[in-house]
Design a protein around this motif. Sequence first.
Motif, PDB file in Angstrom:
ATOM      1  N   PHE A   1       9.275  -7.662  18.525  1.00  0.00           N
ATOM      2  CA  PHE A   1       8.767  -6.605  17.642  1.00  0.00           C
ATOM      3  C   PHE A   1       7.255  -6.734  17.459  1.00  0.00           C
ATOM      4  CE2 PHE A   1       7.398  -5.190  13.451  1.00  0.00           C
ATOM      5  CZ  PHE A   1       7.838  -3.871  13.448  1.00  0.00           C
ATOM      6  N   LYS A   2       6.796  -7.960  17.157  1.00  0.00           N
ATOM      7  CA  LYS A   2       5.364  -8.167  16.931  1.00  0.00           C
ATOM      8  C   LYS A   2       4.549  -7.909  18.195  1.00  0.00           C
ATOM      9  CE  LYS A   2       6.022 -11.725  13.380  1.00  0.00           C
ATOM     10  NZ  LYS A   2       5.843 -13.167  13.079  1.00  0.00           N
ATOM     11  N   THR A   3       5.152  -8.190  19.355  1.00  0.00           N
ATOM     12  CA  THR A   3       4.450  -7.987  20.623  1.00  0.00           C
ATOM     13  C   THR A   3       4.399  -6.510  20.996  1.00  0.00           C
ATOM     14  OG1 THR A   3       5.170 -10.174  21.385  1.00  0.00           O
ATOM     15  CG2 THR A   3       4.385  -8.631  23.059  1.00  0.00           C
ATOM     16  N   ILE A   4       5.547  -5.838  20.907  1.00  0.00           N
ATOM     17  CA  ILE A   4       5.618  -4.423  21.295  1.00  0.00           C
ATOM     18  C   ILE A   4       4.846  -3.540  20.319  1.00  0.00           C
ATOM     19  CG2 ILE A   4       7.185  -2.464  21.629  1.00  0.00           C
ATOM     20  CD1 ILE A   4       9.310  -4.557  22.519  1.00  0.00           C
ATOM     21  N   PHE A   5       4.996  -3.842  19.026  1.00  0.00           N
ATOM     22  CA  PHE A   5       4.342  -3.028  17.998  1.00  0.00           C
ATOM     23  C   PHE A   5       3.177  -3.796  17.369  1.00  0.00           C
ATOM     24  CE2 PHE A   5       8.835  -1.744  18.127  1.00  0.00           C
ATOM     25  CZ  PHE A   5       8.689  -0.398  18.444  1.00  0.00           C
ATOM     26  N   SER A   6       2.401  -4.469  18.206  1.00  0.00           N
ATOM     27  CA  SER A   6       1.345  -5.353  17.712  1.00  0.00           C
ATOM     28  C   SER A   6       0.308  -4.622  16.862  1.00  0.00           C
ATOM     29  CB  SER A   6       0.653  -6.065  18.880  1.00  0.00           C
ATOM     30  OG  SER A   6       0.106  -5.123  19.786  1.00  0.00           O
ATOM     31  N   SER A   7      -0.084  -3.428  17.272  1.00  0.00           N
ATOM     32  CA  SER A   7      -1.096  -2.678  16.517  1.00  0.00           C
ATOM     33  C   SER A   7      -0.574  -2.291  15.139  1.00  0.00           C
ATOM     34  CB  SER A   7      -1.515  -1.422  17.284  1.00  0.00           C
ATOM     35  OG  SER A   7      -2.122  -1.763  18.498  1.00  0.00           O
ATOM     36  N   LEU A   8       0.670  -1.818  15.096  1.00  0.00           N
ATOM     37  CA  LEU A   8       1.287  -1.424  13.825  1.00  0.00           C
ATOM     38  C   LEU A   8       1.455  -2.631  12.913  1.00  0.00           C
ATOM     39  CD1 LEU A   8       2.677   0.831  12.165  1.00  0.00           C
ATOM     40  CD2 LEU A   8       4.823   0.199  13.294  1.00  0.00           C
ATOM     41  N   TYR A   9       1.933  -3.737  13.494  1.00  0.00           N
ATOM     42  CA  TYR A   9       2.148  -4.954  12.709  1.00  0.00           C
ATOM     43  C   TYR A   9       0.828  -5.471  12.146  1.00  0.00           C
ATOM     44  CZ  TYR A   9       3.336  -9.776  11.553  1.00  0.00           C
ATOM     45  OH  TYR A   9       3.492 -10.969  10.900  1.00  0.00           O
ATOM     46  N   LYS A  10      -0.205  -5.518  12.990  1.00  0.00           N
ATOM     47  CA  LYS A  10      -1.499  -6.030  12.545  1.00  0.00           C
ATOM     48  C   LYS A  10      -2.086  -5.153  11.444  1.00  0.00           C
ATOM     49  CE  LYS A  10      -5.971  -7.667  14.220  1.00  0.00           C
ATOM     50  NZ  LYS A  10      -6.847  -7.872  15.397  1.00  0.00           N
ATOM     51  N   LYS A  11      -1.942  -3.842  11.590  1.00  0.00           N
ATOM     52  CA  LYS A  11      -2.457  -2.920  10.575  1.00  0.00           C
ATOM     53  C   LYS A  11      -1.783  -3.162   9.230  1.00  0.00           C
ATOM     54  CE  LYS A  11      -3.199   2.030   9.749  1.00  0.00           C
ATOM     55  NZ  LYS A  11      -2.994   3.402  10.295  1.00  0.00           N
ATOM     56  N   LYS A  12      -0.471  -3.364   9.252  1.00  0.00           N
ATOM     57  CA  LYS A  12       0.279  -3.616   8.018  1.00  0.00           C
ATOM     58  C   LYS A  12      -0.144  -4.939   7.382  1.00  0.00           C
ATOM     59  CE  LYS A  12       4.983  -4.260   6.263  1.00  0.00           C
ATOM     60  NZ  LYS A  12       6.426  -4.331   6.617  1.00  0.00           N
ATOM     61  N   VAL A  13      -0.298  -5.969   8.204  1.00  0.00           N
ATOM     62  CA  VAL A  13      -0.682  -7.289   7.697  1.00  0.00           C
ATOM     63  C   VAL A  13      -2.083  -7.250   7.098  1.00  0.00           C
ATOM     64  CG1 VAL A  13      -1.272  -9.625   8.409  1.00  0.00           C
ATOM     65  CG2 VAL A  13       0.846  -8.600   9.207  1.00  0.00           C
ATOM     66  N   ILE A  14      -3.013  -6.612   7.798  1.00  0.00           N
ATOM     67  CA  ILE A  14      -4.385  -6.510   7.299  1.00  0.00           C
ATOM     68  C   ILE A  14      -4.407  -5.797   5.952  1.00  0.00           C
ATOM     69  CG2 ILE A  14      -6.614  -5.373   7.693  1.00  0.00           C
ATOM     70  CD1 ILE A  14      -6.266  -5.989  10.667  1.00  0.00           C
ATOM     71  N   LYS A  15      -3.606  -4.739   5.824  1.00  0.00           N
ATOM     72  CA  LYS A  15      -3.552  -3.993   4.566  1.00  0.00           C
ATOM     73  C   LYS A  15      -3.061  -4.880   3.428  1.00  0.00           C
ATOM     74  CE  LYS A  15      -3.817  -0.243   2.062  1.00  0.00           C
ATOM     75  NZ  LYS A  15      -5.142   0.331   1.716  1.00  0.00           N
ATOM     76  N   GLY A  16      -2.054  -5.719   3.705  1.00  0.00           N
ATOM     77  CA  GLY A  16      -1.541  -6.623   2.680  1.00  0.00           C
ATOM     78  C   GLY A  16      -2.591  -7.608   2.205  1.00  0.00           C
ATOM     79  N   TYR A  17      -3.309  -8.215   3.152  1.00  0.00           N
ATOM     80  CA  TYR A  17      -4.379  -9.141   2.778  1.00  0.00           C
ATOM     81  C   TYR A  17      -5.491  -8.411   2.028  1.00  0.00           C
ATOM     82  CZ  TYR A  17      -2.760 -13.189   5.503  1.00  0.00           C
ATOM     83  OH  TYR A  17      -2.056 -14.267   5.973  1.00  0.00           O
ATOM     84  N   GLN A  18      -5.835  -7.228   2.515  1.00  0.00           N
ATOM     85  CA  GLN A  18      -6.924  -6.476   1.891  1.00  0.00           C
ATOM     86  C   GLN A  18      -6.593  -6.137   0.439  1.00  0.00           C
ATOM     87  OE1 GLN A  18      -8.139  -3.038   4.137  1.00  0.00           O
ATOM     88  NE2 GLN A  18     -10.170  -3.068   3.224  1.00  0.00           N
ATOM     89  N   ASN A  19      -5.345  -5.733   0.189  1.00  0.00           N
ATOM     90  CA  ASN A  19      -4.931  -5.430  -1.180  1.00  0.00           C
ATOM     91  C   ASN A  19      -5.042  -6.657  -2.081  1.00  0.00           C
ATOM     92  OD1 ASN A  19      -4.359  -2.792  -0.543  1.00  0.00           O
ATOM     93  ND2 ASN A  19      -2.169  -3.116  -0.259  1.00  0.00           N
ATOM     94  N   ALA A  20      -4.703  -7.821  -1.520  1.00  0.00           N
ATOM     95  CA  ALA A  20      -4.791  -9.053  -2.307  1.00  0.00           C
ATOM     96  C   ALA A  20      -6.242  -9.445  -2.554  1.00  0.00           C
ATOM     97  CB  ALA A  20      -4.054 -10.178  -1.590  1.00  0.00           C
ATOM     98  N   ILE A  21      -7.060  -9.358  -1.523  1.00  0.00           N
ATOM     99  CA  ILE A  21      -8.463  -9.759  -1.655  1.00  0.00           C
ATOM    100  C   ILE A  21      -9.225  -8.821  -2.592  1.00  0.00           C
ATOM    101  CG2 ILE A  21     -10.642  -9.944  -0.368  1.00  0.00           C
ATOM    102  CD1 ILE A  21      -8.865 -10.946   2.009  1.00  0.00           C
ATOM    103  N   GLU A  22      -8.859  -7.544  -2.571  1.00  0.00           N
ATOM    104  CA  GLU A  22      -9.556  -6.550  -3.392  1.00  0.00           C
ATOM    105  C   GLU A  22      -8.773  -6.219  -4.663  1.00  0.00           C
ATOM    106  OE1 GLU A  22     -10.202  -3.243  -0.814  1.00  0.00           O
ATOM    107  OE2 GLU A  22     -11.535  -4.359   0.526  1.00  0.00           O
ATOM    108  N   LEU A  23      -8.154  -7.202  -5.271  1.00  0.00           N
ATOM    109  CA  LEU A  23      -7.358  -6.986  -6.481  1.00  0.00           C
ATOM    110  C   LEU A  23      -8.123  -6.213  -7.547  1.00  0.00           C
ATOM    111  CD1 LEU A  23      -5.479 -10.330  -7.235  1.00  0.00           C
ATOM    112  CD2 LEU A  23      -4.486  -8.151  -6.588  1.00  0.00           C
ATOM    113  N   ASN A  24      -7.420  -5.286  -8.177  1.00  0.00           N
ATOM    114  CA  ASN A  24      -7.992  -4.543  -9.297  1.00  0.00           C
ATOM    115  C   ASN A  24      -7.645  -5.289 -10.582  1.00  0.00           C
ATOM    116  OD1 ASN A  24      -9.011  -2.681 -11.065  1.00  0.00           O
ATOM    117  ND2 ASN A  24      -7.396  -1.162 -10.742  1.00  0.00           N
ATOM    118  N   ALA A  25      -8.559  -6.131 -11.031  1.00  0.00           N
ATOM    119  CA  ALA A  25      -8.322  -6.945 -12.224  1.00  0.00           C
ATOM    120  C   ALA A  25      -9.526  -6.862 -13.152  1.00  0.00           C
ATOM    121  CB  ALA A  25      -8.075  -8.396 -11.824  1.00  0.00           C
TER     122      ALA A  25
END
Length: 389
Positions: A137-161
Amino acid sequence: MNILINLLSSLKSSTDPFHGGNEYTNTIISDLIKRNHEIQKKMFFYCNSELSIDQDLLQEIKNDAHCQLVFNTDVKSISEVITKYAIDRLFDPLGISLSGSHLKDIEVIYTIHGLRYIETPTDINEYFLESKLKFLFKTIFSSLYKKKVIKGYQNAIELNAKTKKLIVVSEHTRNSILAQFNTDPKNIQVFYSPEKLYTKISNNDETDFFSKNNAIEPTKYFLIVSSKRWIKNTYRAIKAFDELIDSGLLNYKIVLTGSNAKVEKHIKNKDMFYTMDYVSKAELEVLYKNAFALVYPSLNEGFGYPPLEAMKYGTPVIASLITSIPEIVGDAALGFCPFSIIELKSKIIYLQNDDILYSNIKQKSVERYSVVSDRQKKDLVKLINVVLE
């Protein structure tokens, strides 16, 4: 002030009872409780059950009048805990889990240990040792997977606090975040992962261990830990050792901890490998202390405890030169490219056959451990001050 400690994502699990995030959390929480005896702030610990907490730490929490356990079976979300207990500050030792929380009215201090899912999303080790479907899954849909992962990290790094302080456990993690995200460097503080709460061992512990495990002898085995986790790169390490055995170039056995059937089916020369599931903390200390060398071929680390655990005893380390590992081991280990079986084989031969090199690495190991340990102690004090100030 009321402080909430989110333990949901950093406590032990049945599949990986000694992962770095768990050890990091245990050490910090124990120190927080001790320091809070003077300050006496109310601390709430949010978790799923008492069984997920190490028993010694659980007793520390229960025995302190300023500490209270809150279970997610009773209060369903962090947001509800914040409201119910009038929380002023949240500390999360594994802050990536905070990305969906509503935190704009409180102070947040959180740790991100690394960008593993961006830097090393998958590898053939995952295919062979854990899940073929996940690898595909990660190999075939690598672009989709990476985009989702980056979004998760970005949301954490840019916390609204209300205010936030982002902690990372190595210079590598800090630089990786800066390279990937548009973040102000001033918002990131580097505090090395604290020393683990070590279990002291006696001569009797060592004697009993080798009596029970009499297929191996002290100083006559290479050690590989957390073998079943694909990120630890055990598949390539097994191939390297098997090829050396086939060529008659290996003098010692190999001990694998955290092993399972998926790992063991890839071993060719089974009489030269001694496999164990996860062992107790005391047994792991015995193994580190008495190994000829630790082989640490990991593909990604935010910090990386095992090399230091071996170096503490002067046990030489052969370690992959990737992510945070070179920063932690310095020049006190033999480094290699973790994707090269040939290079790993050459370093094993080198260490095994050169007595002068072996002696030098042993000495450097103890010295390097002392340097990193000193920083760990100082950084732990700084982190506790940040959480309790």
